[in-house]
Enzyme design. Sequence first.
Site, mmCIF file in Angstrom:
data_model
loop_
_atom_site.group_PDB
_atom_site.id
_atom_site.type_symbol
_atom_site.label_atom_id
_atom_site.label_comp_id
_atom_site.label_asym_id
_atom_site.label_seq_id
_atom_site.Cartn_x
_atom_site.Cartn_y
_atom_site.Cartn_z
ATOM 1 C CE LYS A 47 0.765 -4.600 5.608
ATOM 2 N NZ LYS A 47 0.396 -4.833 4.456
ATOM 3 C CG HIS B 133 1.577 -14.009 7.394
ATOM 4 N ND1 HIS B 133 2.650 -13.243 7.312
ATOM 5 C CD2 HIS B 133 0.519 -13.130 6.695
ATOM 6 C CE1 HIS B 133 2.422 -12.295 6.002
ATOM 7 N NE2 HIS B 133 1.140 -12.278 5.577
ATOM 8 C CB SER C 210 2.762 -1.476 8.177
ATOM 9 O OG SER C 210 2.531 -1.806 7.032
HETATM 10 N N1 LIG Z 1 11.182 -2.359 -1.155
HETATM 11 C C1 LIG Z 1 10.650 -1.946 -0.030
HETATM 12 N N2 LIG Z 1 11.336 -1.257 1.037
HETATM 13 C C2 LIG Z 1 10.686 -0.759 2.223
HETATM 14 N N3 LIG Z 1 9.560 -1.301 2.604
HETATM 15 C C3 LIG Z 1 8.999 -2.097 1.571
HETATM 16 C C4 LIG Z 1 9.461 -2.433 0.673
HETATM 17 N N4 LIG Z 1 8.506 -3.180 0.000
HETATM 18 C C5 LIG Z 1 7.268 -3.413 0.836
HETATM 19 N N5 LIG Z 1 7.693 -2.631 2.000
HETATM 20 C C6 LIG Z 1 6.814 -2.338 3.016
HETATM 21 O O1 LIG Z 1 6.595 -3.641 3.744
HETATM 22 C C7 LIG Z 1 5.196 -3.593 4.421
HETATM 23 C C8 LIG Z 1 4.141 -4.353 3.709
HETATM 24 O O2 LIG Z 1 4.596 -5.703 4.433
HETATM 25 P P1 LIG Z 1 4.168 -7.063 3.965
HETATM 26 O O3 LIG Z 1 4.781 -7.151 2.204
HETATM 27 O O4 LIG Z 1 4.767 -8.051 4.800
HETATM 28 O O5 LIG Z 1 2.703 -7.176 3.850
HETATM 29 S S1 LIG Z 1 1.711 -8.360 4.039
HETATM 30 O O6 LIG Z 1 1.765 -9.046 5.371
HETATM 31 O O7 LIG Z 1 2.033 -9.381 2.920
HETATM 32 O O8 LIG Z 1 0.172 -7.717 3.735
HETATM 33 C C9 LIG Z 1 4.559 -2.243 3.807
HETATM 34 O O9 LIG Z 1 4.915 -1.189 4.960
HETATM 35 P P2 LIG Z 1 4.595 0.323 5.253
HETATM 36 O O10 LIG Z 1 4.789 1.167 4.188
HETATM 37 O O11 LIG Z 1 5.194 0.794 6.586
HETATM 38 O O12 LIG Z 1 2.818 -0.059 5.290
HETATM 39 C C10 LIG Z 1 5.482 -1.754 2.652
HETATM 40 O O13 LIG Z 1 5.427 -0.355 2.090
#
Ligand SMILES: Nc1ncnc2c1ncn2[C@@H]1O[C@H](COP(=O)(O)OS(=O)(=O)O)[C@@H](OP(=O)(O)O)[C@H]1O
Length: 320
Positions: A71, A129, A159
Site C-alpha cells: 500500500k 514486498h 489503505s
Molecule cells: N497515481 C496515484 N496517485 C496517488 N496514489 C495512488 C496512485 N496510484 C495508486 N495510488 C494509491 O496507492 C495505494 C495502493 O498501493 P499499492 O499499489 O502499493 O498496493 S499493493 O500493495 O500493491 O496492494 C492506494 O492508496 P489509497 O487510496 O490510500 O488506498 C492507491 O489509491
Amino acid sequence: MSFGANLCLRKPEKLDEPRKMTGIIPTVGSPELLLHRGCVLIQGTHLPHEVDQIRDLEIRDSDVFVVTFPKSGTIWMQQILLLLQSKGDVERISKTDKFSNGDVVPWIEVKGQVHKFVKAESPRFRVTHLPYTFMPIALSHKKGKVIYVARNPKDVLVSFYHFHKLAMMLETPRSFGDFFDKFLKGEVMGGSWFEHVKSWFSHKDDLNMLFIMYEEMVQDLTAAVRRIAEFLDIELTQDQLQNVVKHSTFKNMRKIPQANYEQVPGDLLDHHQGSFMRKGITGDWKNHFTAAQNQQFDEVFNREMKDFPVSFTWDISDTS
Ligand SMILES: Nc1ncnc2c1ncn2[C@@H]1O[C@H](COP(=O)(O)OS(=O)(=O)O)[C@@H](OP(=O)(O)O)[C@H]1O
C-alpha cells in the site's frame, strides 16, 4: 544497529521477547498468514521454498526491482515504469491481454514467478514486498537497480485496512482498532513496516538504489518522474515526460483498466467492497485515527525509528 529478516516481526511492546521465526498467524475465513523465517507471507500465494530461491538469482544490469511495503504506491510505480519504457505511449501499454499492471510487472515472490523471471527477456521489471534479506545477493554487488517507495505508515495502515475488505486472500478486519493493533505488531502481510524500511535503507549504499517517497510523488509528480527516469538512464523529450506524468496521475490511472485493477477476477478482489484505487491522497489517517491511536502510533514510531537517519517528508505528529 543491525538489520535482518529476524527483525521482520517485532512486537512493539515487548522488544526483548524472542521473536517467533516460523509458524502461522491465524486468520478468520481466509488463507493463513505464514511466518517464514521472520517474514509474513500468504499461504498459497507465496511458497516458502520459492521465496528462498530468490536470494541466489542471477541479476542482469538491466533488471529493476520496485520495493514497497504493501500500500505504498506499488501500482503507481508499475505504471510509471511501463510508461517510461514506452516513452509515454499509453496506447502501447494498454494493448495487452494482461488483466493488470501486476501481471506485466509481477511480484517476484508470488508462486511461479521465480521460474518465469529466470527465463524472461531483458529488461526485467519486478516488484516485491519482501524485506532485504530475502532479495538476490547480486543486488548488493550493484547489479540491477532498486527503487524503494516509502509512504507515511499511518496512511499505509489506513489503505491496507480498506484493501483487506476487498482482497479475498486477506482476512476481513473485525474492526479498524483490531487491524491497527495487528499492523503495529507486524502481524500483517509484509510484516513490520518499521523493519521493512530499516532493512532496505540500511543497505542503500550497497545497492543501486533510489529511495523515493509517495508524498513527494503526490506533491510534484513531474519532478519525481524526472528523478526516476534519470535513475534508470531513460532519456525523454519534454512531451514524452509530460505524457508519462499525465497517464500516471491518480485521476487518469483510475480510468485505465490495467492500472485500476477493475479487471482482476472477483475471486481475488471483491469489487463490491470498494476500489483498489481508493483515494490516492496524503493524510487520510486523520479521518480514521482516534487521538489515542495517534499517540500510540507516534510512540511506537519514535521508538522504532529513533536511530533511523532519514527525516521523512511528512510530519508524523501532525494532528492538524
Ligand atoms: N497515481 C496515484 N496517485 C496517488 N496514489 C495512488 C496512485 N496510484 C495508486 N495510488 C494509491 O496507492 C495505494 C495502493 O498501493 P499499492 O499499489 O502499493 O498496493 S499493493 O500493495 O500493491 O496492494 C492506494 O492508496 P489509497 O487510496 O490510500 O488506498 C492507491 O489509491
